[in-house]
Design a protein around this motif. Structure first.
Motif, short mmCIF file in Angstrom:
data_model
loop_
_atom_site.label_atom_id
_atom_site.label_comp_id
_atom_site.label_asym_id
_atom_site.label_seq_id
_atom_site.Cartn_x
_atom_site.Cartn_y
_atom_site.Cartn_z
N UNK A 32 0.82 -1.23 0.00
CA UNK A 32 0.00 0.00 0.00
C UNK A 32 0.85 1.27 0.00
N UNK A 33 1.90 1.29 -0.80
CA UNK A 33 2.67 2.52 -0.94
C UNK A 33 1.79 3.62 -1.52
N UNK A 34 1.92 4.79 -0.98
CA UNK A 34 1.14 5.92 -1.44
C UNK A 34 -0.14 6.15 -0.67
N UNK A 35 -0.50 5.24 0.23
CA UNK A 35 -1.74 5.40 0.99
C UNK A 35 -1.66 6.61 1.92
N UNK A 36 -0.52 6.74 2.62
CA UNK A 36 -0.38 7.87 3.54
C UNK A 36 -0.42 9.20 2.78
N UNK A 37 0.30 9.26 1.65
CA UNK A 37 0.30 10.49 0.85
C UNK A 37 -1.08 10.79 0.29
N UNK A 46 -1.68 12.52 8.25
CA UNK A 46 -1.05 11.20 8.35
C UNK A 46 0.46 11.38 8.24
N UNK A 47 1.26 10.80 9.15
CA UNK A 47 2.71 11.00 9.11
C UNK A 47 3.33 10.57 7.78
N UNK A 48 4.24 11.37 7.29
CA UNK A 48 4.92 11.06 6.02
C UNK A 48 5.96 9.97 6.17
N UNK A 49 6.27 9.59 7.42
CA UNK A 49 7.31 8.59 7.66
C UNK A 49 6.80 7.15 7.59
N UNK A 50 5.48 6.95 7.43
CA UNK A 50 4.94 5.59 7.44
C UNK A 50 5.50 4.74 6.31
N UNK A 51 5.47 5.27 5.09
CA UNK A 51 5.97 4.51 3.95
C UNK A 51 7.48 4.30 4.07
N UNK A 52 8.20 5.30 4.55
CA UNK A 52 9.63 5.16 4.73
C UNK A 52 9.95 4.05 5.72
N UNK A 53 9.15 3.95 6.79
CA UNK A 53 9.35 2.88 7.76
C UNK A 53 9.12 1.51 7.16
N UNK A 54 8.10 1.39 6.29
CA UNK A 54 7.85 0.11 5.62
C UNK A 54 9.01 -0.27 4.72
N UNK A 55 9.57 0.69 4.00
CA UNK A 55 10.69 0.40 3.11
C UNK A 55 11.95 0.04 3.90
N UNK A 186 2.11 -1.06 7.85
CA UNK A 186 1.57 -0.88 9.19
C UNK A 186 0.33 0.02 9.17
N UNK A 187 0.09 0.67 8.05
CA UNK A 187 -1.04 1.60 7.93
C UNK A 187 -2.26 0.87 7.36
#
Length: 212
Positions: A32-37, A46-55, A186-187
């Motif tokens: 789900x990349x891009x969901x937070x954005x 929504x924190x911008x660090x969520x996708x970075x944490x997944x990567x 995680x989102x």
């Protein structure tokens, strides 16, 4: 945790992934990349660090297992191209020798050329090995001789303590007819599963994978 399905070894990682040593293949689902954005664009904080944490978590897995292939079992991208997807493109540059495969899910709606530009090979509706059919939605599997491994529902399990308190964890579900992988992102929410006789559930706790 290491288990055996269809006479093949599978390693269940607490980072929400399955490694197949025989195939040198690391499988995840529902990135789900891009969901937070997408939510931020709609005005939600929504924190911008969520996708970075997944990567970052995915990098840990790639370093540990050194697979030849990374398979995303559906819903790699949540919506259209956005900043999270751009971050993925830059992250991917460090893995030039890794084979990226996407089994398309219901959220994977980018243009075919956009996947090509990112160096991602598309399989629709499934990617099959000698034992398993990786498919986003298990009910759509037509490979009668293979064991489907799906994603899509974001499975979770409730674990109850002695005082009847409960905790909910993402999980790996291995049913009599098919398996369901946890959402890698995680989102996401959880859809609680209730295993039947002879079905196995493995909860993903912060420190390890445990059979429940």
């Amino acid at each position: 945790m290491t288990i055996t399905i269809r006479d093949e070894e599978l390693i269940l990682a607490k980072e929400r992934a399955i490694y197949l040593p025989q195939q040198e293949l690391l499988a995840i689902s529902d990135l789900h990349l891009g969901k937070a954005a997408h939510f931020r664009k709609a005005g939600l904080q929504v924190p911008s660090t969520l996708a970075q944490g997944d990567l970052e978590r995915l990098s840990i897995l790639l370093e540990r297992f050194q697979p030849k292939t990374l398979l995303i079992n559906g819903d790699m991208f949540h919506h259209d191209v956005n900043t999270d997807v751009d971050d993925f493109g830059r992250w991917k540059l460090q893995y030039s020798n890794l084979n990226f495969i996407l089994v398309k899910g219901n959220h994977d709606k980018l243009d075919e050329k956009q996947y090509q530009n990112l160096g991602i090979k598309i399989h629709d509706p499934s990617y099959c090995t000698s034992s398993f059919c990786f498919i986003h939605d298990a009910v759509k599997c037509k490979e009668e001789n293979l064991y489907p491994i799906s994603g899509h529902i974001h499975p979770g399990v409730a674990v109850f303590g002695k005082a009847k308190q409960s905790l909910k964890f993402p999980c790996f579900y291995f049913g009599n007819d098919y398996a369901v992988m946890p959402a890698f992102s995680v989102f996401t929410g959880l859809s609680l599963v209730k295993p039947k006789a002879n079905e196995q559930v493995y909860a993903i706790t912060p420190t390890k994978v445990v059979k429940v």
